[in-house]
Design an enzyme around this catalytic site. Structure first.
Site, PDB file in Angstrom:
ATOM      1  N   ARG A  45       0.842  -1.197   0.000  1.00 25.50           N
ATOM      2  CA  ARG A  45       0.000   0.000   0.000  1.00 25.50           C
ATOM      3  C   ARG A  45       0.878   1.249   0.000  1.00 25.50           C
ATOM      4  O   ARG A  45       1.875   1.313   0.729  1.00 25.50           O
ATOM      5  CB  ARG A  45      -0.904   0.053   1.236  1.00 25.50           C
ATOM      6  CG  ARG A  45      -1.983  -1.015   1.284  1.00 25.50           C
ATOM      7  CD  ARG A  45      -3.104  -0.720   0.312  1.00 25.50           C
ATOM      8  NE  ARG A  45      -4.199  -1.663   0.446  1.00 25.50           N
ATOM      9  CZ  ARG A  45      -4.306  -2.806  -0.230  1.00 25.50           C
ATOM     10  NH1 ARG A  45      -3.351  -3.152  -1.086  1.00 25.50           N
ATOM     11  NH2 ARG A  45      -5.340  -3.593  -0.043  1.00 25.50           N
ATOM     12  N   ARG A  73      -9.556  25.785  -1.714  1.00 25.21           N
ATOM     13  CA  ARG A  73      -8.998  24.435  -1.583  1.00 25.21           C
ATOM     14  C   ARG A  73      -8.929  23.846  -2.990  1.00 25.21           C
ATOM     15  O   ARG A  73      -9.885  23.259  -3.482  1.00 25.21           O
ATOM     16  CB  ARG A  73      -9.874  23.577  -0.671  1.00 25.21           C
ATOM     17  CG  ARG A  73      -9.935  24.051   0.763  1.00 25.21           C
ATOM     18  CD  ARG A  73      -8.583  24.079   1.408  1.00 25.21           C
ATOM     19  NE  ARG A  73      -8.644  24.137   2.865  1.00 25.21           N
ATOM     20  CZ  ARG A  73      -7.598  24.346   3.631  1.00 25.21           C
ATOM     21  NH1 ARG A  73      -6.400  24.553   3.082  1.00 25.21           N
ATOM     22  NH2 ARG A  73      -7.709  24.364   4.943  1.00 25.21           N
ATOM     23  N   ALA A  90      -8.141  25.144  11.208  1.00 26.31           N
ATOM     24  CA  ALA A  90      -7.332  23.926  11.250  1.00 26.31           C
ATOM     25  C   ALA A  90      -5.884  24.263  10.919  1.00 26.31           C
ATOM     26  O   ALA A  90      -5.604  25.300  10.314  1.00 26.31           O
ATOM     27  CB  ALA A  90      -7.867  22.879  10.283  1.00 26.31           C
ATOM     28  N   GLU A 156       2.414  31.741   3.701  1.00 29.10           N
ATOM     29  CA  GLU A 156       1.743  30.483   3.345  1.00 29.10           C
ATOM     30  C   GLU A 156       0.667  30.704   2.283  1.00 29.10           C
ATOM     31  O   GLU A 156      -0.131  29.812   2.006  1.00 29.10           O
ATOM     32  CB  GLU A 156       1.149  29.834   4.598  1.00 29.10           C
ATOM     33  CG  GLU A 156       2.214  29.390   5.592  1.00 29.10           C
ATOM     34  CD  GLU A 156       1.645  28.691   6.815  1.00 29.10           C
ATOM     35  OE1 GLU A 156       0.429  28.383   6.824  1.00 29.10           O
ATOM     36  OE2 GLU A 156       2.416  28.434   7.760  1.00 29.10           O
TER      37      GLU A 156
END
Length: 200
Positions: A45, A73, A90, A156
């Protein structure tokens, strides 16, 4: 419920890095015990190694209001109506950081708010079939009247709009499918089950 298997029921043959960029990808080779008895053959995997994160639900129990953020996003562009999503606060937990400290930091960076208190609710895996990422989910008591403006870190490339709405309005957006990202759905469903206790 006591589960039958644990980590000792896996034979880990090899873990090797197959990509190392902004995120990393590792390849796992392993065998594991089977529910019907015996062992599996070798399984391979690929695992998306993103790191762990916090998600923070900013809630004002006095005004019964939720603070949500909106940002782009880009992965959602393939299948969503819009890649601008309404979300909870978040952020990623960096090495040697403590989750609750990250919760306070991200709340300030993304919403401009300081919490009166921050409480850990639970931890959960975001998509365990493909990534190791684990979220620590917090609720933060805030003064929603102070929430406004655009936030985020320039370094960012963040461009984050703050939205304040009633708890009922936020949960309606979940029911109507407007809010459609897992962490925010989970957080607002938890709030709907627990808001009366928070208001006490």
């Amino acid at each position: 419920m006591k589960q039958k298997f644990n980590r000792q029921d896996i034979e880990l043959l090899e873990v090797k890095s197959i990509f190392n960029g902004f995120f990393t990808m590792d390849e796992y080779r392993f065998k594991h015990k089977l529910f019907k008895g015996g062992w599996s053959g070798e399984v391979k995997r690929e695992v998306f190694e993103r790191g762990d994160a916090v998600v923070v639900l900013p809630y004002d129990p006095i005004r019964d209001q939720v603070v949500l953020i909106e940002q782009i996003r880009i992965p959602v562009i393939r299948s969503g109506q819009t890649p601008w999503l309404l979300e909870l606060v978040a952020g990623m937990i960096e090495p040697n950081e403590v989750a609750i400290d990250v919760a306070h930091r991200e709340l300030l960076e993304e919403s401009g708010l300081k919490a009166k208190q921050v409480n850990l609710i639970s931890s959960y895996f975001s998509s365990p079939g493909g990534t190791s990422e684990k979220f620590d989910f917090f609720w933060a008591e805030v003064d929603a009247s102070l929430a406004k403006g655009v936030h985020g870190l320039d370094e960012e490339d963040e461009d984050i709009q703050v939205h304040v709405m009633s708890r009922e309005q936020a949960f309606t957006l979940v029911k109507d499918g407007i809010i459609n990202n897992a962490s925010t759905v989970i957080g607002l469903q938890w709030l709907e089950l627990n808001y009366q206790n928070l208001q006490k």
